[in-house]
Design an enzyme around this catalytic site. Structure first.
Site, PDB file in Angstrom:
ATOM      1  N   SER A 172      18.895  -7.306  -9.631  1.00 16.35           N
ATOM      2  CA  SER A 172      17.681  -7.398 -10.448  1.00 16.35           C
ATOM      3  C   SER A 172      17.741  -8.383 -11.607  1.00 16.35           C
ATOM      4  O   SER A 172      16.770  -9.088 -11.858  1.00 16.35           O
ATOM      5  CB  SER A 172      17.323  -6.015 -10.992  1.00 16.35           C
ATOM      6  OG  SER A 172      16.870  -5.170  -9.969  1.00 16.35           O
ATOM      7  N   HIS A 181       2.903  -9.993  -9.922  1.00 19.73           N
ATOM      8  CA  HIS A 181       4.317 -10.320  -9.795  1.00 19.73           C
ATOM      9  C   HIS A 181       5.035  -9.240  -9.014  1.00 19.73           C
ATOM     10  O   HIS A 181       5.893  -9.509  -8.177  1.00 19.73           O
ATOM     11  CB  HIS A 181       4.929 -10.465 -11.190  1.00 19.73           C
ATOM     12  CG  HIS A 181       6.404 -10.661 -11.174  1.00 19.73           C
ATOM     13  ND1 HIS A 181       7.299  -9.619 -11.328  1.00 19.73           N
ATOM     14  CD2 HIS A 181       7.149 -11.767 -11.007  1.00 19.73           C
ATOM     15  CE1 HIS A 181       8.528 -10.088 -11.262  1.00 19.73           C
ATOM     16  NE2 HIS A 181       8.475 -11.384 -11.075  1.00 19.73           N
ATOM     17  N   SER A 182       4.702  -7.993  -9.286  1.00 17.99           N
ATOM     18  CA  SER A 182       5.237  -6.854  -8.552  1.00 17.99           C
ATOM     19  C   SER A 182       4.248  -5.717  -8.710  1.00 17.99           C
ATOM     20  O   SER A 182       3.195  -5.866  -9.340  1.00 17.99           O
ATOM     21  CB  SER A 182       6.616  -6.442  -9.105  1.00 17.99           C
ATOM     22  OG  SER A 182       6.467  -5.814 -10.378  1.00 17.99           O
ATOM     23  N   GLU A 207       0.825  -1.206   0.000  1.00 16.72           N
ATOM     24  CA  GLU A 207       0.000   0.000   0.000  1.00 16.72           C
ATOM     25  C   GLU A 207       0.861   1.258   0.000  1.00 16.72           C
ATOM     26  O   GLU A 207       0.494   2.276  -0.588  1.00 16.72           O
ATOM     27  CB  GLU A 207      -0.933  -0.002   1.216  1.00 16.72           C
ATOM     28  CG  GLU A 207      -1.968  -1.108   1.190  1.00 16.72           C
ATOM     29  CD  GLU A 207      -2.846  -1.062  -0.058  1.00 16.72           C
ATOM     30  OE1 GLU A 207      -3.141   0.053  -0.540  1.00 16.72           O
ATOM     31  OE2 GLU A 207      -3.214  -2.132  -0.556  1.00 16.72           O
TER      32      GLU A 207
END
Length: 445
Positions: free
Chosen positions: A169, A338-339, A83
């Protein structure tokens, strides 16, 4: 100096050095579905009942409670940071919903000194090892308390003291790196193991092939742990591969392999513990494929008296107070992504996600197990959930008040001695800030 002639068996058998086989006198291609699928090892059914008593790891109550509390604390942290990103407070976030069992089950089976190479969805491993909430928050906010000094994007955690290599990443780069670390451990006779986490999508990268092959040929003490949640970033498995998952690839590389129910924390624990034990004792690599599912964020009810402070672009204005825990942003979806950069409704249905959420959640399964033994009840659940909210919100609020790292840290920790080009860049930044510093929020650094 005269070479000794090589003796061959009298019966005619293949002597090729590249494979172990017999001759065949019929032209026949091997079909990819010639074998039945690799079975999924489990200990508990979905109601938390142990299927075979001899497979129960017999963990003490205190350790089972730690498993459960780590999973639920991670779940609460995910909700709040998810959030937070939706309100524009942090730039990016990845939740761990539905995969918590793979984290804590494997983490509990390792020794504290074993080296962990994660992908980017293993925060539960670090949490189980005692990494404080304050540092999770500091990393996601990139503030002055962040061990990485604000130079990594969110969820790229790392901790040398807890033997957790910093996340990077690019997909699968950690796999050959982990094999190199395992080979070094083997040469040092260190009696340690390496565990390397990755998803089934990363297993399609060339680095996975290189890592598997090197680990097998160099006899490295490593456990490859694949989280197969069925969708990689956004690619369903039927588009990702044609074979029987990831575990089926192991024998071709010479890896001892197993497929486990990733929503069964005890199955994950048993498989990882045995793989870790044998990897160290025998200097052998192991492959574990944990079948799981990426689940949705737990929906939070709207509280009319505490509206979410959004501006016209969907981001919270500077200085806005974080809303009450019961609020959620209008950008939340009913499907787990997923993200925060993904919309998984484009490739899977709400009905499918709801099925997994209601029928096979790793947290629910372990809670059933504890309730069946009288180790956990509704009052304890309510109290613990309230406590997790308080702990996470306190860490969150402290992280948000922290200033950002000094801009000079942009140039440090790259070389032992700063080279001339970086010194020139640093001087250029200093001149720029002297001239135009009033246009930057330097008081926040």
């Amino acid at each position: 100096g005269v070479p000794v002639p090589q003796e061959f068996p009298s019966e005619e058998k293949p002597q090729f050095p590249g494979a172990s086989a017999e001759f065949a006198d019929r032209l026949e291609f091997i079909q990819p579905n010639v074998l039945s699928g690799i079975p999924v090892y489990r200990v508990m059914d979905r109601q938390g009942h142990v299927v075979s008593a001899d497979q129960d790891p017999q963990l003490p109550k205190e350790q089972v409670l730690k498993l459960y509390k780590t999973m639920t604390l991670l779940n609460t942290m995910d909700r709040i940071l998810y959030e937070s990103q939706r309100q524009g407070r942090i730039s990016f976030y990845m939740t761990n919903y539905g995969e918590e069992g793979t984290h804590v089950g494997s983490a509990a089976a390792l020794d504290d000194g074993d080296l962990v190479f994660g992908q980017y969805r293993e925060a539960g491993v670090l949490l189980y090892r005692g990494y404080p909430l304050e540092l999770f928050m500091a990393q996601c906010y990139g503030n002055a308390s962040d061990p990485g000094k604000g130079r990594q994007m969110p969820v790229h955690y790392g901790c040398r003291q807890r033997h957790f290599v910093t996340i990077s990443s690019p997909l699968a780069t950690q796999i050959p790196q982990a094999v190199g670390a395992a080979y070094a451990i083997k040469r040092a006779h260190a009696s340690r193991a390496v565990i390397c986490y990755f998803g089934e999508g990363a297993a399609s990268e060339g680095d996975a092939h290189a890592g598997f092959n090197f680990a097998a040929t160099l006899d490295c003490p490593i456990v490859f742990f694949c989280r197969n949640n069925g969708y990689a970033i956004s690619t369903p498995t039927h588009e990702q591969y044609r074979g029987d998952g990831i575990a089926a690839r192991g024998p071709g590389y010479g890896l001892l392999s197993i497929r486990v129910d990733g929503n069964d924390v005890f199955a994950v624990f048993n498989a990882t513990r045995e793989a870790r034990r044998r990897a160290v004792a025998e200097n052998q690599p192991f492959l574990i494929e944990a079948m799981t599912y990426r689940l949705p964020p737990v929906p939070l009810p709207i509280t009319p008296h505490a509206p979410t402070p959004f501006n016209s672009r969907g981001a919270s204005p500077v200085g806005a107070k974080f809303p009450a825990f019961g609020c959620f942003s209008p950008f939340s979806r009913s499907i787990g992504h997923h993200s925060t950069s993904d919309d998984s409704s484009a490739y899977r249905s709400v009905d499918e996600v709801n099925y997994w959420d209601k029928q096979d959640h790793p947290i629910s399964r372990l809670r059933h197990y504890m309730a069946n033994r009288g180790w956990w009840d509704e009052e304890e659940e309510k109290g613990w959930r309230k406590s997790t909210r308080r702990m996470v919100m306190e860490a969150f609020e402290r992280a948000e008040r922290e200033p950002k790292p000094n801009p000079q840290l942009l140039f440090s920790d790259v070389y032992r001695e700063m080279p001339p080009n970086l010194r020139r860049q640093r001087a250029a930044l200093e001149r720029h800030l002297q001239l135009y510093g009033e246009h930057y929020p330097l008081q926040r650094y």
